[in-house]
Motif scaffolding. Structure first.
Motif, PDB file in Angstrom:
ATOM      1  N   GLY A   1       0.817  -1.215   0.000  1.00 41.87           N
ATOM      2  CA  GLY A   1       0.000   0.000   0.000  1.00 41.87           C
ATOM      3  C   GLY A   1       0.846   1.257   0.000  1.00 41.87           C
ATOM      4  N   VAL A   2       1.891   1.287   0.818  1.00 42.80           N
ATOM      5  CA  VAL A   2       2.781   2.454   0.872  1.00 42.80           C
ATOM      6  C   VAL A   2       3.508   2.609  -0.460  1.00 42.80           C
ATOM      7  N   TRP A   3       3.962   1.519  -1.029  1.00 42.93           N
ATOM      8  CA  TRP A   3       4.673   1.574  -2.314  1.00 42.93           C
ATOM      9  C   TRP A   3       3.748   2.100  -3.423  1.00 42.93           C
ATOM     10  N   LEU A   4       2.503   1.601  -3.471  1.00 39.40           N
ATOM     11  CA  LEU A   4       1.556   2.080  -4.487  1.00 39.40           C
ATOM     12  C   LEU A   4       1.230   3.558  -4.288  1.00 39.40           C
ATOM     13  N   ARG A   5       1.137   3.986  -3.040  1.00 40.79           N
ATOM     14  CA  ARG A   5       0.855   5.404  -2.778  1.00 40.79           C
ATOM     15  C   ARG A   5       2.003   6.276  -3.261  1.00 40.79           C
ATOM     16  N   LYS A   6       3.241   5.862  -2.977  1.00 41.31           N
ATOM     17  CA  LYS A   6       4.391   6.639  -3.452  1.00 41.31           C
ATOM     18  C   LYS A   6       4.414   6.684  -4.972  1.00 41.31           C
ATOM     19  N   LEU A   7       4.110   5.565  -5.594  1.00 41.64           N
ATOM     20  CA  LEU A   7       4.109   5.502  -7.062  1.00 41.64           C
ATOM     21  C   LEU A   7       3.053   6.429  -7.655  1.00 41.64           C
ATOM     22  N   THR A   8       1.879   6.453  -7.102  1.00 38.95           N
ATOM     23  CA  THR A   8       0.821   7.327  -7.633  1.00 38.95           C
ATOM     24  C   THR A   8       1.124   8.796  -7.357  1.00 38.95           C
ATOM     25  N   VAL A   9       1.753   9.101  -6.219  1.00 42.10           N
ATOM     26  CA  VAL A   9       2.123  10.489  -5.916  1.00 42.10           C
ATOM     27  C   VAL A   9       3.155  10.974  -6.920  1.00 42.10           C
ATOM     28  N   ARG A  10       4.139  10.132  -7.247  1.00 43.69           N
ATOM     29  CA  ARG A  10       5.159  10.522  -8.242  1.00 43.69           C
ATOM     30  C   ARG A  10       4.525  10.799  -9.601  1.00 43.69           C
ATOM     31  N   LYS A  11       3.611   9.930 -10.015  1.00 44.24           N
ATOM     32  CA  LYS A  11       2.962  10.127 -11.304  1.00 44.24           C
ATOM     33  C   LYS A  11       2.159  11.413 -11.314  1.00 44.24           C
ATOM     34  N   SER A  12       1.455  11.681 -10.238  1.00 42.77           N
ATOM     35  CA  SER A  12       0.651  12.914 -10.211  1.00 42.77           C
ATOM     36  C   SER A  12       1.540  14.152 -10.183  1.00 42.77           C
ATOM     37  N   GLU A  13       2.695  14.087  -9.489  1.00 44.47           N
ATOM     38  CA  GLU A  13       3.623  15.219  -9.474  1.00 44.47           C
ATOM     39  C   GLU A  13       4.213  15.463 -10.856  1.00 44.47           C
ATOM     40  N   SER A  14       4.551  14.407 -11.566  1.00 42.48           N
ATOM     41  CA  SER A  14       5.118  14.588 -12.911  1.00 42.48           C
ATOM     42  C   SER A  14       4.068  15.162 -13.868  1.00 42.48           C
ATOM     43  N   LYS A  15       2.807  14.784 -13.697  1.00 42.40           N
ATOM     44  CA  LYS A  15       1.748  15.367 -14.531  1.00 42.40           C
ATOM     45  C   LYS A  15       1.589  16.845 -14.224  1.00 42.40           C
ATOM     46  N   LEU A  16       1.708  17.218 -12.944  1.00 41.08           N
ATOM     47  CA  LEU A  16       1.595  18.622 -12.573  1.00 41.08           C
ATOM     48  C   LEU A  16       2.738  19.435 -13.158  1.00 41.08           C
ATOM     49  N   GLU A  17       3.950  18.878 -13.159  1.00 40.11           N
ATOM     50  CA  GLU A  17       5.096  19.572 -13.727  1.00 40.11           C
ATOM     51  C   GLU A  17       4.914  19.807 -15.217  1.00 40.11           C
ATOM     52  N   ARG A  18       4.389  18.784 -15.909  1.00 40.71           N
ATOM     53  CA  ARG A  18       4.148  18.947 -17.344  1.00 40.71           C
ATOM     54  C   ARG A  18       3.110  20.029 -17.599  1.00 40.71           C
ATOM     55  N   LYS A  19       2.059  20.023 -16.802  1.00 42.06           N
ATOM     56  CA  LYS A  19       1.012  21.017 -16.996  1.00 42.06           C
ATOM     57  C   LYS A  19       1.505  22.408 -16.615  1.00 42.06           C
ATOM     58  N   ALA A  20       2.395  22.537 -15.641  1.00 43.16           N
ATOM     59  CA  ALA A  20       2.888  23.835 -15.211  1.00 43.16           C
ATOM     60  C   ALA A  20       3.755  24.487 -16.278  1.00 43.16           C
ATOM     61  N   ALA A  21       4.319  23.708 -17.139  1.00 45.16           N
ATOM     62  CA  ALA A  21       5.188  24.276 -18.163  1.00 45.16           C
ATOM     63  C   ALA A  21       4.406  25.169 -19.121  1.00 45.16           C
ATOM     64  N   TRP A  22       3.311  24.719 -19.600  1.00 48.72           N
ATOM     65  CA  TRP A  22       2.491  25.506 -20.529  1.00 48.72           C
ATOM     66  C   TRP A  22       1.036  25.430 -20.097  1.00 48.72           C
ATOM     67  N   ASN A  23       0.463  26.569 -19.808  1.00 50.69           N
ATOM     68  CA  ASN A  23      -0.940  26.582 -19.394  1.00 50.69           C
ATOM     69  C   ASN A  23      -1.878  26.474 -20.583  1.00 50.69           C
ATOM     70  N   SER A  24      -1.443  27.000 -21.726  1.00 51.34           N
ATOM     71  CA  SER A  24      -2.304  26.921 -22.902  1.00 51.34           C
ATOM     72  C   SER A  24      -1.443  26.869 -24.162  1.00 51.34           C
ATOM     73  N   GLU A  25      -2.077  26.562 -25.258  1.00 53.56           N
ATOM     74  CA  GLU A  25      -1.372  26.496 -26.537  1.00 53.56           C
ATOM     75  C   GLU A  25      -0.946  27.885 -27.011  1.00 53.56           C
ATOM     76  N   VAL A  26      -1.695  28.888 -26.632  1.00 50.70           N
ATOM     77  CA  VAL A  26      -1.376  30.271 -27.027  1.00 50.70           C
ATOM     78  C   VAL A  26      -0.057  30.705 -26.398  1.00 50.70           C
ATOM     79  N   GLU A  27       0.086  30.391 -25.082  1.00 50.22           N
ATOM     80  CA  GLU A  27       1.342  30.729 -24.409  1.00 50.22           C
ATOM     81  C   GLU A  27       2.506  29.978 -25.050  1.00 50.22           C
ATOM     82  N   LYS A  28       2.262  28.725 -25.417  1.00 47.51           N
ATOM     83  CA  LYS A  28       3.314  27.921 -26.036  1.00 47.51           C
ATOM     84  C   LYS A  28       3.735  28.532 -27.372  1.00 47.51           C
TER      85      LYS A  28
END
Length: 156
Positions: A114-141
């Motif tokens: 359970g702890v291992w799966l929680r860490k794994l899902t937290v890492r995935k969600s953090e990496s998705k947030l980092e990707r989204k933080a790079a560009w908020n929209s296509e116009v900015e890109k």
């Protein structure tokens, strides 16, 4: 007189079969006791080929015919070999420990997974947030890409 003879005969007929009862491999008590014994790992072997199982069978029949009860026979094997003499752990402290250890292992393993799966899902969600933080929209890109192109043309 005839009444006394008749009562005595009936009593003998009732008492004598009970006194001469000999336990065999087919008796109910014998099968119940043998079903509880592990016989040093030979319990599942074939009786005709396993000498250890044959010894256990003979000992149990001898003890039953000697007048020992089922709990006394089981206790004698537990005293001699410990809880390993039984197929399933018996009662008492050591029996509870024997039953509780697999449950504790499953519980601890579940917590670790359970702890291992929680860490794994937290890492995935953090990496998705980092990707989204790079560009908020296509116009900015597109604006950033044009700015980089203009700066590159100025320098080269």
């Amino acid at each position: 007189m005839n009444r006394k003879v008749l009562i005595t005969t009936i009593l003998f007929l009732i008492i004598i079969p009970g006194m001469t009862t000999a336990f065999t491999y087919n008796s109910k008590e014998f099968k119940h006791i043998i079903g509880q014994l592990d016989m040093q790992g030979h319990a599942d072997h074939e009786l005709s080929t396993c000498s250890v199982k044959k010894i256990y069978y003979d000992e149990v029949v001898e003890m039953l015919n000697g007048g020992k009860t089922e709990p006394e026979i089981i206790q004698s094997y537990v005293d001699e070999y410990g809880q390993a003499a039984l197929r399933t752990p018996g009662g008492g402290t050591s029996g509870w420990i024997a039953w509780g250890m697999p449950a504790a292992g499953v519980g601890i393993g579940s917590v670790i997974v359970g702890v291992w799966l929680r860490k794994l899902t937290v890492r995935k969600s953090e990496s998705k947030l980092e990707r989204k933080a790079a560009w908020n929209s296509e116009v900015e890109k597109e604006i950033a890409a044009k700015t980089f192109d203009e700066e590159r043309r100025k320098l080269f």
